[in-house]
Design a protein around this motif. Structure first.
Motif, short mmCIF file in Angstrom:
data_model
loop_
_atom_site.label_atom_id
_atom_site.label_comp_id
_atom_site.label_asym_id
_atom_site.label_seq_id
_atom_site.Cartn_x
_atom_site.Cartn_y
_atom_site.Cartn_z
N ILE A 154 0.85 -1.20 0.00
CA ILE A 154 0.00 0.00 0.00
C ILE A 154 0.88 1.24 0.00
O ILE A 154 1.81 1.34 0.81
CB ILE A 154 -0.94 -0.04 1.22
CG1 ILE A 154 -1.86 -1.25 1.08
CG2 ILE A 154 -1.75 1.25 1.33
CD1 ILE A 154 -2.71 -1.54 2.28
N PRO A 155 0.62 2.18 -0.92
CA PRO A 155 1.46 3.38 -0.97
C PRO A 155 1.49 4.09 0.39
O PRO A 155 0.46 4.31 1.02
CB PRO A 155 0.75 4.27 -2.01
CG PRO A 155 -0.03 3.33 -2.86
CD PRO A 155 -0.43 2.20 -1.94
N THR A 156 2.68 4.44 0.84
CA THR A 156 2.82 5.02 2.17
C THR A 156 4.12 5.79 2.32
O THR A 156 5.10 5.49 1.63
CB THR A 156 2.76 3.90 3.24
OG1 THR A 156 2.92 4.49 4.54
CG2 THR A 156 3.85 2.84 3.05
N THR A 157 4.12 6.75 3.23
CA THR A 157 5.36 7.33 3.69
C THR A 157 6.07 6.24 4.46
O THR A 157 5.45 5.28 4.92
CB THR A 157 5.12 8.53 4.63
OG1 THR A 157 4.47 8.06 5.82
CG2 THR A 157 4.26 9.59 3.96
N ARG A 158 7.39 6.36 4.62
CA ARG A 158 8.12 5.32 5.33
C ARG A 158 9.02 5.91 6.40
O ARG A 158 9.26 7.12 6.43
CB ARG A 158 8.96 4.49 4.34
CG ARG A 158 8.09 3.74 3.35
CD ARG A 158 8.90 2.78 2.52
NE ARG A 158 9.53 1.74 3.33
CZ ARG A 158 10.38 0.85 2.86
NH1 ARG A 158 10.73 0.88 1.58
NH2 ARG A 158 10.91 -0.07 3.66
N ALA A 159 9.50 5.04 7.26
CA ALA A 159 10.36 5.47 8.36
C ALA A 159 11.79 5.13 8.02
O ALA A 159 12.10 3.99 7.66
CB ALA A 159 9.94 4.77 9.64
N LEU A 160 12.67 6.12 8.13
CA LEU A 160 14.09 5.90 7.88
C LEU A 160 14.85 5.68 9.18
O LEU A 160 15.80 4.91 9.22
CB LEU A 160 14.67 7.10 7.11
CG LEU A 160 16.16 7.07 6.80
CD1 LEU A 160 16.54 5.86 5.94
CD2 LEU A 160 16.59 8.36 6.08
N GLN A 238 -6.21 8.50 -4.89
CA GLN A 238 -6.88 8.36 -3.59
C GLN A 238 -7.87 7.19 -3.61
O GLN A 238 -7.98 6.46 -2.63
CB GLN A 238 -7.59 9.66 -3.20
CG GLN A 238 -6.63 10.75 -2.72
CD GLN A 238 -5.96 10.39 -1.40
OE1 GLN A 238 -6.54 9.72 -0.55
NE2 GLN A 238 -4.74 10.85 -1.22
N ALA A 239 -8.57 7.04 -4.72
CA ALA A 239 -9.52 5.91 -4.83
C ALA A 239 -8.76 4.60 -4.69
O ALA A 239 -9.19 3.69 -3.96
CB ALA A 239 -10.27 5.97 -6.15
N ALA A 240 -7.60 4.50 -5.34
CA ALA A 240 -6.80 3.27 -5.25
C ALA A 240 -6.26 3.09 -3.84
O ALA A 240 -6.25 1.97 -3.31
CB ALA A 240 -5.64 3.33 -6.26
N LEU A 241 -5.84 4.18 -3.22
CA LEU A 241 -5.29 4.10 -1.87
C LEU A 241 -6.34 3.62 -0.86
O LEU A 241 -6.08 2.68 -0.09
CB LEU A 241 -4.75 5.47 -1.43
CG LEU A 241 -4.21 5.51 -0.01
CD1 LEU A 241 -2.95 4.65 0.12
CD2 LEU A 241 -3.90 6.94 0.44
N ILE A 242 -7.49 4.24 -0.89
CA ILE A 242 -8.53 3.88 0.09
C ILE A 242 -8.99 2.44 -0.15
O ILE A 242 -9.24 1.69 0.80
CB ILE A 242 -9.73 4.85 0.05
CG1 ILE A 242 -9.27 6.32 0.14
CG2 ILE A 242 -10.74 4.53 1.15
CD1 ILE A 242 -8.55 6.72 1.38
N ALA A 243 -9.06 2.03 -1.42
CA ALA A 243 -9.40 0.64 -1.71
C ALA A 243 -8.37 -0.29 -1.06
O ALA A 243 -8.73 -1.29 -0.44
CB ALA A 243 -9.48 0.40 -3.21
N GLY A 244 -7.10 0.09 -1.16
CA GLY A 244 -6.03 -0.70 -0.53
C GLY A 244 -6.23 -0.79 0.98
O GLY A 244 -6.06 -1.86 1.58
#
Ligand code: AMP
Ligand code: MG
Length: 495
Positions: A154-160, A238-244
Motif C-alpha cells: 500500500i502506498p505510504t510514507t516510510r520510516a528511515l 486516492q480511490a486506489a489508496l482507500i481501496a487498498g
C-alpha cells in the motif's frame, strides 16, 4: 551499532531541494531544537540504501545527531511547511509543520524524488499551543505501521530512523521524547492548497498546482486542462489508496484534509489501527467520538476531502465560476465509481478469481455480509479462504459461531470458481499472495511498544517488524502473531 570515528565523508545526502528553491513563501526556514543525548534506536537500512545513503555511515553517533536535528547535513535547508486543513469537518486556516522539519529532497535509486523529514524536532512558527515534540511510543507506532503498510503493497510514507532525544516530553505523564525520520513522495497535502486558497492567494495556488504537476504528474505538463486533470489524478490515486486500506482492514483514524497527501501515499499515522473482526462501524480513535472516520466511512470521507481540493482549484479550472463548478463536480462525483472499480479489482484476487464477471461485486459484498455481526476475524477469513479453495473448509467455518451464512455464500462462490479453469493449488497460492497472514495486531503492537518504551527492550519490536515485513509468508514459527486479539482485550482504543 558501529560508530565510525572522524569519517568526514560519512553521511552524505545528495540533496536537491526544489520545495525550498521554487516555493518561497510556502514555508519558513527553521532549525531543529538541540537534543541533550540523542541515541539512534532504529535505522531502516534497506530504505537508506534505496535512497542512495550509506547505511553504515548513518548507523553511528553522527547518524543520531543528524536524525535528531542536532547536526544539519550538508545541502540540507531545513524548513517548516505551511498548510491549513479541515479537522473533523471544521476548517482551521493555519496548521503547518508544528513539530516537523523538511530536511530536503533526494533522488532515490529508482529516480524518484523523496522528501526526508524530521518529526518531533521541536517547535516551529506553526506550533500553536504544541511543544513541537513527539513521544517515543507514537514514533515507534508510525515506524511499525508504515513499514507494515509498505510490505502489504500500500502506498505510504516510510520510516528511515528513530532517535530518542534523551529528554522527556510531557503528555499526561512524562514520556521519553523521540524524533522520527520520515520519507515521502512529498508532504504536499490537500491542506497545503487550502492554506493559500483560504487567503485568496490564487497566484500561489497556481504555483503550487504547477509544482505538483511537475513533481507528481508530469504527463499533464502543457495540457490545456491540466488543473482539472490534476484533480482527476488525485481522485484516482486516492480511490486506489482507500481501496487498498479497505482490503486489509486499515482504519486511518484521522482523515483530515491536512492528512491527505496529493501523491496518494498514506500519511500521518496517529490513532490508526487494523480492524479485528469484520464490523463496518469500527473506530479505534478515542477522539473520533462520532465515528466520522469509521472503517466503512473512509471512501466517503476521501471524496469529501477531494471536494475540498476541488474548491481550491476552481479559479484555475475555468474563469467562469459556474462552468468551473460543473466540471470539477463531474470529476469529484465520479469518485465512488473509481473507488468501486479499484475495490473490486483488489477483491477479485482476494476471492481467488482470475477472470471478471458482472456479478463479482455482489459475490464480494456477500462474503463481507456473511461475516457481519458474527465476530469473524477479517484477515483470517480471507487467509483461510485459500484453504477452502483447496477443499479444507474447517479453518474458515470455525471462524463462524454459526456457519450457515458462510455455507450459503460459499455455494455461490464454488459455482463461480468452477467457471474458471485454474488448478486449486495455483489458485490457493495466488490467494495467499494477496491475503496477508500477518497484520499489525493491536495487542502485539502494544506489547512491542511497551517493551521498548518502558524497558528499553527493542527485541519484541524488531521481531514484530520482521514478521510484518513478510506479511504474505506463512511463517509457521510465528503462527501466534497471526492470531486475533485475545478475548476481553478487543475494546482497543488509540490516542
Ligand atoms: P496531526 O494531528 O499530527 O495531523 O497534527 C495536526 C497539526 O497539529 C499539525 O499542524 C501538526 O504539526 C500539529 N501538531 C501536532 N502535535 C504537535 C505538537 N506536539 N507540537 C506542535 N504541533 C503539533
Ligand atoms: Mg497531520
Amino acid at each position: 551499532m558501529t560508530y565510525v570515528p572522524n569519517n568526514p565523508t560519512a553521511a552524505v545526502f545528495a540533496f536537491d531541494n526544489t520545495y525550498a528553491r521554487e516555493l518561497e513563501g510556502f514555508y519558513v526556514p527553521w532549525k531543529a531544537a538541540q537534543a541533550a543525548q540523542p541515541r539512534l534506536v532504529l535505522l531502516n537500512r534497506e530504505l537508506a540504501e534505496e535512497l542512495g545513503l550509506d547505511a553504515d555511515a548513518l548507523d553511528s553517533e553522527e547518524g543520531a545527531r543528524i536524525f535528531v536535528g542536532n547536526e544539519t547535513p550538508e545541502g540540507s535547508l531545513p524548513l517548516a511547511q505551511a498548510y491549513a486543513g479541515h479537522q473533523f469537518g471544521g476548517f482551521v486556516p493555519q496548521l503547518g509543520d508544528g513539530r516537523a522539519l523538511l530536511l530536503g529532497e533526494v533522488i532515490d535509486q529508482k529516480g524518484r524524488r523523496r522528501d526526508i523529514q524530521l518529526k518531533g524536532s521541536g517547535s516551529t512558527p506553526f506550533s500553536r499551543a504544541g511543544d513541537g515534540r513527539a513521544a517515543l511510543g507514537p514514533v515507534l507506532r508510525e515506524y511499525l505501521i508504515g513499514e507494515a503498510m509498505h510490505a502489504l503493497g500500500i502506498p505510504t510514507t516510510r520510516a528511515l530512523a528513530a532517535v530518542v532525544t534523551g529528554e522527556p516530553v510531557y503528555r499526561e505523564t512524562a514520556l521519553p521524547g523521540a524524533v522520527l525520520t520520515r520519507v515521502a513522495a512529498s508532504h504536499i497535502r490537500v491542506g497545503t492548497f487550502q492554506f493559500f486558497a483560504a487567503r485568496g492567494d490564487q497566484a500561489k495556488v497556481r504555483r503550487l498546482a504547477d509544482y505538483v504537476i511537475d513533481r507528481h504528474y508530469p504527463e499533464l505538463k502543457g495540457h490545456a486542462d491540466r488543473y482539472l486533470r490534476l484533480l482527476e489524478r488525485v481522485r484516482d490515486v486516492q480511490a486506489a489508496l482507500i481501496a487498498g486500506w479497505m482490503h486489509v482492514g486499515f482504519i486511518h483514524g484521522v482523515m483530515n484534509t491536512d492528512n491527505m497527501a496529493i501523491s496518494g501515499e498514506t500519511i500521518d499515522y496517529g490513532p490508526c489501527a487494523f480492524m479485528d473482526h469484520y464490523d463496518p462501524a469500527t473506530v479505534f480513535s478515542s477522539i473520533d467520538t462520532l465515528g466520522r472516520y469509521a472503517y466503512a466511512n473512509q471512501p466517503r470521507i476521501a471524496q469529501w476531502n477531494l471536494a475540498r481540493l476541488a474548491e481550491t482549484l476552481l479559479p484555475l479550472i475555468d474563469a467562469d465560476q459556474n462552468r468551473a463548478i460543473a466540471r470539477a463536480s463531474e470529476v469529484v462525483n465520479a469518485f465512488p465509481e473509481q473507488y468501486g472499480r479499484q475495490w473490486l479489482k483488489g477483491m477479485r484476487p482476494k476471492l481467488g478469481l482470475a477472470s471478471e464477471e458482472e456479478a463479482d461485486f455482489n459475490l464480494a459484498t456477500g462474503f463481507l455480509n456473511s461475516m457481519e455481526g458474527k465476530k469473524v476475524d477479517y484477515t483470517l477469513a480471507f487467509r483461510y479462504l485459500a484453504d477452502a479453495a483447496l477443499g479444507q473448509e474447517e479453518p474458515i467455518r470455525a471462524q463462524f459461531a454459526d456457519a450457515s451464512a458462510y455455507d450459503l455464500w460459499s455455494g455461490h462462490w464454488r459455482a463461480r470458481l468452477s467457471r474458471e479453469s485454474v488448478a486449486p493449488l495455483e489458485r490457493a497460492q495466488a490467494m495467499r499472495r494477496v491475503n496477508p497472514a500477518f497484520i499489525p495486531r493491536n495487542h502485539r503492537v502494544e506489547q512491542a511498544l511497551s517493551a521498548a518504551v518502558e524497558r528499553g527492550d527493542y527485541a519484541p519490536f524488531r521481531t514484530l517488524l520482521n514478521i510484518l515485513s513478510r506479511p504474505f509468508d506463512g511463517q509457521p514459527e510465528f503462527a501466534d502473531f497471526g492470531q486475533p486479539t485475545p478475548e476481553g482485550q478487543e475494546r482497543y482504543q488509540t490516542f
